[in-house]
Design an enzyme around this catalytic site. Structure first.
Site, PDB file in Angstrom:
ATOM      1  N   HIS A   1       3.777  -7.879  -4.896  1.00 58.60           N
ATOM      2  CA  HIS A   1       2.427  -8.107  -4.364  1.00 58.60           C
ATOM      3  C   HIS A   1       1.971  -9.532  -4.672  1.00 58.60           C
ATOM      4  CE1 HIS A   1       0.626  -4.115  -3.203  1.00 58.60           C
ATOM      5  NE2 HIS A   1       1.769  -3.731  -3.741  1.00 58.60           N
TER       6      HIS A   1
ATOM      7  N   ARG B   1      12.818   3.170  -1.459  1.00 57.38           N
ATOM      8  CA  ARG B   1      11.416   3.232  -1.891  1.00 57.38           C
ATOM      9  C   ARG B   1      11.329   3.636  -3.358  1.00 57.38           C
ATOM     10  NH1 ARG B   1       8.357   7.127   1.882  1.00 57.38           N
ATOM     11  NH2 ARG B   1       6.546   6.280   0.822  1.00 57.38           N
TER      12      ARG B   1
ATOM     13  N   CYS C   1       5.826  -5.431   0.139  1.00 52.60           N
ATOM     14  CA  CYS C   1       5.952  -4.085  -0.428  1.00 52.60           C
ATOM     15  C   CYS C   1       5.970  -2.995   0.657  1.00 52.60           C
ATOM     16  CB  CYS C   1       4.863  -3.882  -1.473  1.00 52.60           C
ATOM     17  SG  CYS C   1       5.391  -2.775  -2.770  1.00 52.60           S
TER      18      CYS C   1
ATOM     19  N   ILE D   1       4.467  -2.901  -7.848  1.00 51.02           N
ATOM     20  CA  ILE D   1       3.723  -1.645  -7.933  1.00 51.02           C
ATOM     21  C   ILE D   1       4.467  -0.580  -7.128  1.00 51.02           C
ATOM     22  CG2 ILE D   1       1.503  -0.509  -7.505  1.00 51.02           C
ATOM     23  CD1 ILE D   1       0.241  -3.341  -7.487  1.00 51.02           C
ATOM     24  N   ARG D   2       5.020   0.381  -7.811  1.00 51.75           N
ATOM     25  CA  ARG D   2       5.862   1.391  -7.126  1.00 51.75           C
ATOM     26  C   ARG D   2       6.698   0.718  -6.042  1.00 51.75           C
ATOM     27  NH1 ARG D   2       3.725   5.370  -4.235  1.00 51.75           N
ATOM     28  NH2 ARG D   2       1.753   4.294  -4.103  1.00 51.75           N
TER      29      ARG D   2
ATOM     30  N   GLU E   1      -0.307 -11.328  -3.486  1.00 48.14           N
ATOM     31  CA  GLU E   1      -1.768 -11.545  -3.445  1.00 48.14           C
ATOM     32  C   GLU E   1      -2.430 -11.258  -4.791  1.00 48.14           C
ATOM     33  OE1 GLU E   1      -0.204  -8.990  -2.313  1.00 48.14           O
ATOM     34  OE2 GLU E   1      -1.332  -7.165  -2.725  1.00 48.14           O
TER      35      GLU E   1
ATOM     36  N   GLY F   1       0.861  -1.182   0.000  1.00 50.19           N
ATOM     37  CA  GLY F   1       0.000   0.000   0.000  1.00 50.19           C
ATOM     38  C   GLY F   1       0.892   1.225   0.000  1.00 50.19           C
ATOM     39  N   GLU F   2       0.704   2.065   0.951  1.00 50.94           N
ATOM     40  CA  GLU F   2       1.486   3.303   1.027  1.00 50.94           C
ATOM     41  C   GLU F   2       2.042   3.377   2.450  1.00 50.94           C
ATOM     42  OE1 GLU F   2       3.362   6.440   1.169  1.00 50.94           O
ATOM     43  OE2 GLU F   2       2.795   5.725  -0.824  1.00 50.94           O
ATOM     44  N   SER F   3       3.343   3.151   2.559  1.00 47.58           N
ATOM     45  CA  SER F   3       3.926   2.992   3.894  1.00 47.58           C
ATOM     46  C   SER F   3       3.832   4.264   4.745  1.00 47.58           C
ATOM     47  CB  SER F   3       5.373   2.535   3.777  1.00 47.58           C
ATOM     48  OG  SER F   3       6.123   3.426   2.992  1.00 47.58           O
TER      49      SER F   3
HETATM   50  N1  GLN Z   1       5.806   2.971  -2.854  1.00 40.79           N
HETATM   51  C1  GLN Z   1       5.064   2.547  -1.715  1.00 40.79           C
HETATM   52  C2  GLN Z   1       5.681   3.077  -0.422  1.00 40.79           C
HETATM   53  O1  GLN Z   1       6.673   3.677  -0.453  1.00 40.79           O
HETATM   54  C3  GLN Z   1       4.994   1.029  -1.644  1.00 40.79           C
HETATM   55  C4  GLN Z   1       4.227   0.516  -2.810  1.00 40.79           C
HETATM   56  C5  GLN Z   1       3.452  -0.722  -2.556  1.00 40.79           C
HETATM   57  O2  GLN Z   1       3.281  -1.188  -1.429  1.00 40.79           O
HETATM   58  N2  GLN Z   1       2.919  -1.256  -3.630  1.00 40.79           N
HETATM   59  O3  GLN Z   1       5.130   2.876   0.612  1.00 40.79           O
END
Ligand code: GLN
Length: 208
Positions: free
Chosen positions: A189, A106, A79, A148-149, A191, A48-50
């Protein structure tokens, strides 16, 4: 053997993990409060987004998570989850729990548009050893990874085993699944791929 798997559900891809576990017949619980950790024997920290997760994580939940992981709760961090548990986080720098002896960068592959799916993941010898009991895994097992990113693991400490590597266009490998004792951390990811089961089996010793 783990029976109930908790999924940290503050932000990110927790629902997809829950759906996958349900499809596989495993019991899961979405974790939002510290007391809920009493009911689980394993924990997923999803992607997700840490930065957002850090903001949403109460001090109580963070302390309880840390305590349980330190005494051996099996964890699968993916991630953003991997970023949260790392020792050092750069680009941008961010505080982290330091529970696994790795450094991560990141967004190492670029922005959202540079996200990718690859089948170019390979188990290392260590990874094959660790999966010996899962007879579905061998060198020829095609392994998909959805990035993903995604972060990149830039350093692994001496206690950390690299289980899966990804080779970039120049054929340079980098770790994408690592383990230190009870902690498994992936930069992709799982999942979102059909081969997800292997990872749950590996991290939680479940017979799915
Ligand atoms: N770029 C996100 C972060 O820095 C991580 C991306 C992800 O969990 N798919 O948190």
């Amino acid at each position: 053997m783990v029976k109930h798997i908790g999924i940290l559900a503050l932000q990110g891809d927790f629902q997809a993990h829950q759906e996958k576990l349900h499809e596989l017949g495993a019991k899961s619980l979405l974790i939002r409060e510290p007391y809920q950790l009493n009911a689980v024997e394993g924990l997923i920290i999803p992607g997700g987004e840490s930065t957002t997760m850090l903001k949403l994580l109460s001090l109580e939940l963070r302390e309880e998570l840390t305590k349980r992981i330190q005494v051996g709760l099996p964890v699968f961090a993916t991630c953003a989850g991997c970023i949260l548990l790392a020792k050092h986080v750069i680009e941008p720098e961010q505080e982290s729990f330091g529970l696994i002896d790795i450094d991560v960068r990141r967004n190492a592959y670029g922005r959202q548009v540079n996200s990718f799916i690859t089948s170019n993941l390979k188990w290392t010898d260590r990874g094959l050893q660790a999966t010996q009991h899962l007879n579905s895994v061998n060198n020829a097992t095609e392994l998909e990874g959805v990035f993903i990113r995604a972060p990149q693991i830039t350093r692994t400490g001496s206690e950390v085993d690299v289980l899966i590597e990804h080779k970039n266009e120049s054929n340079i490998p980098s770790p994408v699944l690592v383990r230190q004792k009870n902690i498994f951390a992936a930069t992709f990811h799982p999942e979102l791929s059909s081969n997800c089961k292997i990872f749950y089996q590996l991290a939680f010793d479940v017979r799915l």
